[in-house]
Design an enzyme around this catalytic site. Structure first.
Site, mmCIF file in Angstrom:
data_model
loop_
_atom_site.group_PDB
_atom_site.id
_atom_site.type_symbol
_atom_site.label_atom_id
_atom_site.label_comp_id
_atom_site.label_asym_id
_atom_site.label_seq_id
_atom_site.Cartn_x
_atom_site.Cartn_y
_atom_site.Cartn_z
ATOM 1 N N ARG A 54 0.784 -1.131 0.039
ATOM 2 C CA ARG A 54 0.033 -0.088 -0.114
ATOM 3 C C ARG A 54 1.064 1.126 -0.024
ATOM 4 O O ARG A 54 1.387 1.543 0.941
ATOM 5 C CB ARG A 54 -0.950 -0.023 1.415
ATOM 6 C CG ARG A 54 -1.995 1.017 1.220
ATOM 7 C CD ARG A 54 -2.643 1.184 2.673
ATOM 8 N NE ARG A 54 -1.776 1.858 3.443
ATOM 9 C CZ ARG A 54 -1.694 1.726 4.645
ATOM 10 N NH1 ARG A 54 -2.189 0.808 5.368
ATOM 11 N NH2 ARG A 54 -0.868 2.536 5.361
ATOM 12 N N HIS A 103 -3.928 4.445 4.327
ATOM 13 C CA HIS A 103 -4.678 3.515 4.595
ATOM 14 C C HIS A 103 -5.972 3.973 3.975
ATOM 15 O O HIS A 103 -6.689 3.714 2.925
ATOM 16 C CB HIS A 103 -5.012 3.145 5.881
ATOM 17 C CG HIS A 103 -6.255 2.109 6.183
ATOM 18 N ND1 HIS A 103 -6.529 0.960 5.807
ATOM 19 C CD2 HIS A 103 -7.555 2.686 6.563
ATOM 20 C CE1 HIS A 103 -7.620 0.539 6.100
ATOM 21 N NE2 HIS A 103 -8.577 1.497 6.681
ATOM 22 N N TYR A 138 3.690 5.541 11.803
ATOM 23 C CA TYR A 138 3.881 4.133 12.072
ATOM 24 C C TYR A 138 4.959 3.436 11.044
ATOM 25 O O TYR A 138 5.160 2.445 11.141
ATOM 26 C CB TYR A 138 2.591 3.328 12.314
ATOM 27 C CG TYR A 138 1.730 3.502 11.217
ATOM 28 C CD1 TYR A 138 1.759 2.580 9.963
ATOM 29 C CD2 TYR A 138 0.689 4.390 11.014
ATOM 30 C CE1 TYR A 138 0.932 2.726 9.044
ATOM 31 C CE2 TYR A 138 -0.264 4.256 9.942
ATOM 32 C CZ TYR A 138 -0.177 3.321 8.992
ATOM 33 O OH TYR A 138 -0.796 3.551 7.817
#
Ligand code: TPP
Length: 365
Positions: A257, A261, A270
């Protein structure tokens, strides 16, 4: 008494088109040039729409939505192997495949802009709507596949879900039923390495996600998900087997990805940026473009023409999106059942009364 092997298993990993755009001749599914170009066009349109929607969202002209940039080969390669009579049961990150299956981009934009009716697909076509409840669609897919088998139709079902969803009870139960019933379904796990902020290593101790199929009695295969030829080849084989009564398959597509998100997420909090930079080097669009160039069927003019065409298609959808549009607040109550139940209609009436009451209050200050 000596210990004997009760069973032995292996999981293969398929790559046909490597990072440099070179094809393994022995594994090449030998798609005609025109098909390779069609795939590249579909992937380019998906990328363009994704990136344009991101800008719109940042300008306050689009709601929160999930991005599929980086996953186009896995998303579109699967859809390309499907036939019209096969059932398409998506998750929420399969824009390219939805467009290939005839879902209008305008509808997709409307849905993510907050209009439930955007999730209504054209009547014609065996396509289910976007499923935002993680893993729920796998159960629907198996139900549809079972019905397809009962009706003796030579069709199969494809469903997509993420690495995170592979730990959900719904997905594991769906796979168990599919194995027991030998349902004609192809499970595509889009292993994009992250379930929001949870990395793949923390998702499961299993070495591969593909191997989970083995526990349910059917084949699992891992493919390079940024290699559209591998994705197509594995899906085509799985669909042919399913249509011929050979039961389900799990395909784990290894991809990444590349973006957030959803637009509500900030991945910089993160995951390291150098990881993302490394993954950009495996961009599935660039890889397919290199192949087209090596084959001598692509050049800068064609690239410019394709980009302009994709931009035009996206801008047309954006212009239509921003035209005045009648709001149907009770759209969520439509299409729940073929024959709406009295209960549901009572809930719709109650909801509409509440909406009108609130609107009346708002207009009277
Ligand atoms: C049943 C359920 N639990 C939690 C959520 C919130 N949620 C939305 S997406 C997501 C992560 C899913 O990750 P993955 O399955 O890997 O798919 P990806 O989003 O990476 O494509 C979560 C936890 C949800 N929508 N549904």
């Amino acid at each position: 008494m000596p210990l004997k092997d009760a069973a032995r298993f292996a999981v293969s990993h398929l790559q046909v088109l490597d990072e440099q755009g070179r094809v393994d001749e022995k594994l090449d599914p030998k798609l005609p040039d025109a098909d390779l170009v069609k795939l590249y066009e579909a992937m380019t349109l998906a990328r363009e729409a994704d990136q344009r929607m991101l800008k719109l969202q940042r300008q306050g002209r689009m709601g929160t939505f999930p991005l599929s940039t980086g996953q186009e080969a896995a998303v579109c390669g699967v859809a390309f192997a499907m036939r019209e009579q096969d059932w398409f049961v998506p998750s929420y990150r399969e824009l390219g495949a939805m467009l290939m299956r005839g879902y209008p981009l305008l509808q997709y934009m409307r849905y993510w802009n907050g209009y439930e009716e955007g999730n209504t697909l054209p009547e014609k076509g065996r396509n289910l709507p976007i499923a935002a409840i993680v893993g729920s669609q796998a159960l629907h897919a198996v139900g549809v596949a079972y019905a397809t088998r009962l009706r003796r139709e030579p069709a199969a079902v494809v469903t997509y879900f993420g690495d995170g969803a592979s730990s959900e009870g719904d997905v594991l139960e769906a796979m168990n039923f599919a194995g027991v019933w030998q349902a004609p379904v192809v499970f595509v796990c889009m292993n994009n390495q992250w379930a929001i902020s949870l990395p793949r290593e923390a998702q499961t101790r299993a070495e591969t996600i593909a191997q989970k199929a083995i526990a349910f009695g059917f084949e699992g295969i891992q493919v390079d998900g940024n290699d559209v030829l591998a994705v197509y080849k594995a899906t085509n084989a799985a669909l042919e087997r399913a249509r011929a009564g050979g039961g389900p398959t799990l395909i784990e597509a290894i991809t990444y990805r590349l973006m957030m998100h959803t637009t509500a997420d900030d991945p910089k909090r993160y995951r390291p940026e150098d990881e993302v930079a490394e993954e950009w080097k495996k961009d599935p669009l660039a890889r397919l473009k290199t192949l087209l160039e090596r084959r001598g069927i692509w050049n800068d003019d064609l690239q410019g023409g394709l980009e302009a065409k994709a931009r035009r298609a996206v801008e047309e959808a954006v212009a239509a999106l921003e035209e005045p549009y009648p709001i149907k607040p009770d759209a969520a109550f439509d299409h729940v059942f073929a024959q709406p139940t009295d209960d549901l209609e009572a809930q719709r009436a109650e909801f509409l009364a509440e909406v009108h009451r609130a609107a009346g209050e708002a207009s009277h200050g």
